[in-house]
Scaffold this active site. Structure first.
Site, PDB file in Angstrom:
ATOM      1  N   ASN A   9      -1.374   2.028   3.137  1.00  0.00           N
ATOM      2  CA  ASN A   9      -2.469   1.152   2.726  1.00  0.00           C
ATOM      3  C   ASN A   9      -3.621   2.038   2.261  1.00  0.00           C
ATOM      4  OD1 ASN A   9      -4.551  -0.650   2.477  1.00  0.00           O
ATOM      5  ND2 ASN A   9      -4.646  -1.198   4.656  1.00  0.00           N
ATOM      6  N   LYS A  11      -6.363   1.091   0.960  1.00  0.00           N
ATOM      7  CA  LYS A  11      -7.673   0.437   1.085  1.00  0.00           C
ATOM      8  C   LYS A  11      -8.469   0.622  -0.223  1.00  0.00           C
ATOM      9  CE  LYS A  11      -7.158   1.070   5.988  1.00  0.00           C
ATOM     10  NZ  LYS A  11      -7.730   1.234   7.313  1.00  0.00           N
TER      11      LYS A  11
HETATM   12  P1  13P Z   1      -5.461   4.740   9.566  1.00  0.00           P
HETATM   13  O1  13P Z   1      -4.026   5.198   9.456  1.00  0.00           O
HETATM   14  O2  13P Z   1      -6.382   5.450   8.637  1.00  0.00           O
HETATM   15  O3  13P Z   1      -5.916   4.711  10.978  1.00  0.00           O
HETATM   16  O4  13P Z   1      -5.495   3.202   9.045  1.00  0.00           O
HETATM   17  C1  13P Z   1      -4.560   2.305   9.532  1.00  0.00           C
HETATM   18  C2  13P Z   1      -4.637   1.058   8.737  1.00  0.00           C
HETATM   19  O5  13P Z   1      -5.612   0.331   8.809  1.00  0.00           O
HETATM   20  C3  13P Z   1      -3.508   0.734   7.859  1.00  0.00           C
HETATM   21  O6  13P Z   1      -3.563  -0.583   7.425  1.00  0.00           O
END
Ligand code: 13P
Length: 243
Positions: A9, A11
């Site tokens: 992900n 983001k």
């Molecule tokens: P991290 O791996 O950066 O902790 O994020 C996890 C996440 O929110 C994946 O959707």
């Protein structure tokens, strides 16, 4: 048997220049025996879906309606039109930041299925809820409220306090939640519930992936930060393939 899956992900990270990183991931995934999904931001979906290799592409969110006057939103059908096969729904950053309820997450999951996408449904408790001994209760309530009618889904357990913090629950804590999710999926869907992949997410890195993937009913990971670089993402995939 549930499929072994590593999903990334991204983001709200990445520009056109990041396509070379996605390409590096896509080129190598075919040599690693587990499924790879990458969810880049929406403006990269179309190009990412056209890269050669065995990498499936997913969206990070969708609207529950097929089309209409929803400025700034994207529908499941539009994600599929870009070449996506998956979509994340109910990520805690949307549940918290945009007050998304279980019933809205469920409507999004239904919309995804209707457009031929597999929803990756995220669940997870806050630090306060865990401290109050309510983690299991919260996560199971989110599961029942967010599941669509069809078992063609992926579940991701992501404790909010483990996301982007470097904190990871103990093996016993992950085991407890994943066991309970598996039992509830079986109760709801019968035998089909045994085949649903349950991913763990929250500070998964190459250094802790092996330990996490050794846990029963952990069928893979949903990875944030460590999915941004092929040099971090690929070793996580290799750990899962070897688990
Ligand atoms: P991290 O791996 O950066 O902790 O994020 C996890 C996440 O929110 C994946 O959707």
């Amino acid at each position: 048997m549930p499929q072994k899956i590593v999903a990334g992900n991204w983001k709200m990270n990445g520009t056109q220049a990041s396509l070379s990183e996605i390409q590096a991931i896509a080129e190598t995934t075919q040599d690693i025996h587990c499924s790879a999904i990458l969810c880049p931001p929406a403006h990269l979906l179309h190009s990412a879906a056209r890269l050669p290799g065995q990498l499936a592409i997913g969206g990070q969110n969708c609207h529950h309606a097929p089309s209409g006057a929803f400025t700034g939103d994207i529908s499941a059908e539009q994600l599929a039109d870009c070449g996506a096969f998956y979509v994340i729904v109910g990520h805690s950053e949307r549940r918290e930041g945009y007050s998304e309820s279980d019933s809205l997450v469920r409507a999004k999951a239904q919309a995804a299925l209707k457009s031929g996408l597999t929803p990756i449904i995220c669940l997870g408790e806050s630090q306060e809820q865990r401290a109050a001994g309510k983690a299991l209760e919260i996560v199971l309530a989110q599961l029942s409220g967010s599941l669509p009618d069809d078992p063609q889904v992926i579940i991701a357990y992501e404790p909010i306090w483990a996301i982007g913090t470097g904190l990871v629950p103990s093996v016993a804590e992950i085991t407890e939640v994943h066991d309970a999710l598996r039992t509830q999926l079986y109760t709801i869907f019968g035998a089909a519930g045994q085949d649903i992949s349950i991913l763990y997410g929250g500070s998964v890195k190459p250094s802790n992936a092996q330990e996490i993937f050794a846990i029963t009913h952990v069928n893979g990971a949903l990875v944030g930060g460590a999915s941004l670089k092929a040099e971090d993402f690929l070793p996580i995939m290799r750990s899962l393939a070897e688990s």
